[in-house]
Design an enzyme around this catalytic site. Sequence first.
Site: not given
Ligand SMILES: C=C(C)c1ccc(C)c(O)c1
Length: 397
Positions: A38, A188, A191, A193, A240, A346, A373
């Site tokens: 992102t 997705h 993480n 979500y 993922r 990163r 960002y």
């Molecule tokens: C770790 C962060 C900030 C992050 C942000 C956006 C997405 C889709 C993600 O999987 C992880």
Amino acid sequence: MPFRESFTPVALKDTDVFKPLKVGSNTLSHRVVLAPLTRMRNVNHVPTELMVEYYRQRSSRSGSLLITEGTFISQQAGGYDSAPGIYTDEQVEHWKPIFNAIHENKSFGFVQLWALGRQSIPAVLARDGHKFVSASAIYMDDQSKEDAVKANNPIHALTKEEINEYIENYVHAAKNAIKAGADGVELHSANGYLLNQFLDPISNQRADEYGGSIENRARFTLAVIDALIEGIGAENVGVRFSPFGVFGTMSGVAEPSIVAQYAYVFGELERRASRGHRLAYIHLVEPRVSDLRLPEGEGVADASNDFIYSTWKGVVIRAGDYGVHPELAKADAAKGHSQTAIAYGRLYISNPDLPDRLYNGEKLNDYNRGSFYLPNSTGYTDYPTYQEAITNGFPSD
Ligand SMILES: C=C(C)c1ccc(C)c(O)c1
């Protein structure tokens, strides 16, 4: 930002990282993958011109696979205004030049399909007339609860009808991605979500067929995958997971059933593969990055994703600080009968030519977290290639 002096590069040219790999219907020339990142350079969920250059730069080594930043399947699945969507014709039109640029470099792009669930912003959802949703009415933390109460948008457990709407929206978004020129989509389910909120008992305490057991918690993710297979073909779909992740207040290794939960999912995906519906890949976030907010070396969970190879016989993509661990990239790319690719996050931000640098063992530009960002080119398209860095130095921060 200068070169990262804290570790010694290792040339990976003679390792499995630089062996070709078939991913779905695409033959990659190497296994350095752009991880979904992102970056918040969209305007009202519409991709901008700047993004064309960003993805062009990172697709420069032909035969690369780029996974886009998380992209919302609908307005109600979103909540971050500067992240992209792929649910309107306008958004589709603005994704097309991005995939044209990737294809001009003879590389490939998959769109990561994203739904936030309880990691969204209740006030933004309220502004747009949407509920603040998750698997159950369980907030991820006190701040989220406070924000929801202030926005008069309390968390709401999705009904079965709403789950079906989400499944339709995933398929609509996937078909739009293909229309925009993408080579596939990544679902997705990691993480913390929405789909991860269903997979994890810490956030899913439902009593219906979507909760209460390993099979039931996997039902939503598998139903979306089956709908995507039907909609765009299994070879165009990746997924993922972050089995040991704690980001978004997920359980991680603290949940005794977590390995069994994902072993079940991997088995279900292999079962579909044995019936002729093999997904393009399964993408895993490594336990060494269990908390995505922490710098390299922190938040390392004592676990391994290697158990996937006992069940899943297809392509695996692995992500988690491989840029500073070339020895792990070399070892892991050989796993799964050499069907493993390595996703870089990163350090792919700060090295637009990362595959070339890893091939040659060249120094890497360090990244500046403060510009991850921002709404402009700083820390986005202004990082130099290796030759540019040697010749011209670095832009001032
Ligand atoms: C770790 C962060 C900030 C992050 C942000 C956006 C997405 C889709 C993600 O999987 C992880």
